[in-house]
Write a protein that holds these residues in place. Structure first.
Motif: not given
Length: 251
Positions: A166-176, A205-206
């Protein structure tokens, strides 16, 4: 559409909600009839059907020309009612509002954000928004609600959110990506390139996925890391001499 209408006329709340939303927006085989759709939605809401309350909250927040005047106060009231009746999406939305603060009239309250996100994830274990909030709270380690920072739990929750596409997952990808590196350093010290356990490809990758989704922090970190990496030989890992930046040995 005909089947939904038949169920709605029999008083089935979920059908009234689906028919109402379909008519308001003109999809799911429905002709766009906003007034009739709103009536169906309100019928379901009078029965305290959480999905109808949640949809009405959205409508009050955005308004419906000539039919529904915008009201943030009414939208927030309906959102809380839906959440308190156990609607996962309403709880995850409240969690985000309380976590961020300053959105739609909600003040920052990390204790309430933690509670709402926990409820949402208990109801729907794949909810990406609730997972993002819980992952971020564990990543930051708020002593008032989480006595000790937990990179393990943060990784677990942020993995759910990051893989949601989802679009909002971009910050999650970064933090992950950052947490994978932190967790590796926590387990193995400065030795990050361990045989059979090299976490760096996953980290990059993330990080790149977050950058490709437009997250500025990911772009800046990648630029910094790639610049640092290019200062060493890809074969012997020796640092390049002054004036020989990015130069590799002959091996």
């Amino acid at each position: 559409a005909a089947r939904l209408i038949a169920l709605a006329e029999r008083g089935v709340s979920w059908a009234q909600t689906s028919a109402g939303v379909g008519m308001i927006h003109g999809y799911e085989g429905f002709e766009q009839r906003e007034k009739t759709g709103l009536q169906w939605l309100k019928k379901a809401a009078t029965e305290n059907f959480p999905g109808a309350l949640y949809c009405l909250s959205d409508l009050y927040r955005d308004g419906l020309p000539s039919l529904l005047r915008r009201s943030q106060e009414k939208a927030n009231e309906l959102l809380k009612r839906a959440a308190n009746l156990g609607f996962s999406r309403a709880n995850s939305e409240l969690a985000l509002y309380y976590f961020t603060g300053g959105i739609n009239g909600f003040e920052k309250d990390h204790s309430e954000a933690y509670f709402r996100a926990s409820v949402s994830l208990a109801l729907d274990e794949s909810n990406p928004q609730a997972s993002m909030v819980l992952g971020s709270l564990n990543y930051e380690g708020h002593v008032d609600i989480i006595p000790e920072r937990s990179p393990y739990l943060a990784c677990y929750y942020l993995n759910i959110s990051a893989t949601a596409n989802e679009d909002r997952s971009r910050s999650s990808c970064f933090l992950y990506s950052q947490l994978l590196k932190i967790l590796s350093e926590y387990l193995h010290g400065d030795c990050i390139e361990i045989p059979e356990f090299n976490v760096m490809p996953a980290v990059f990758f993330w990080l790149r996925k977050s950058r490709d989704m437009g997250y500025v922090n990911a772009f800046n970190v990648l630029k910094e890391w790639e610049s640092l990496g290019q200062r060493r030989c890809g074969h012997c890992r020796k640092e390049a001499q002054s004036g020989e930046k990015f130069k590799q040995c002959s091996k």
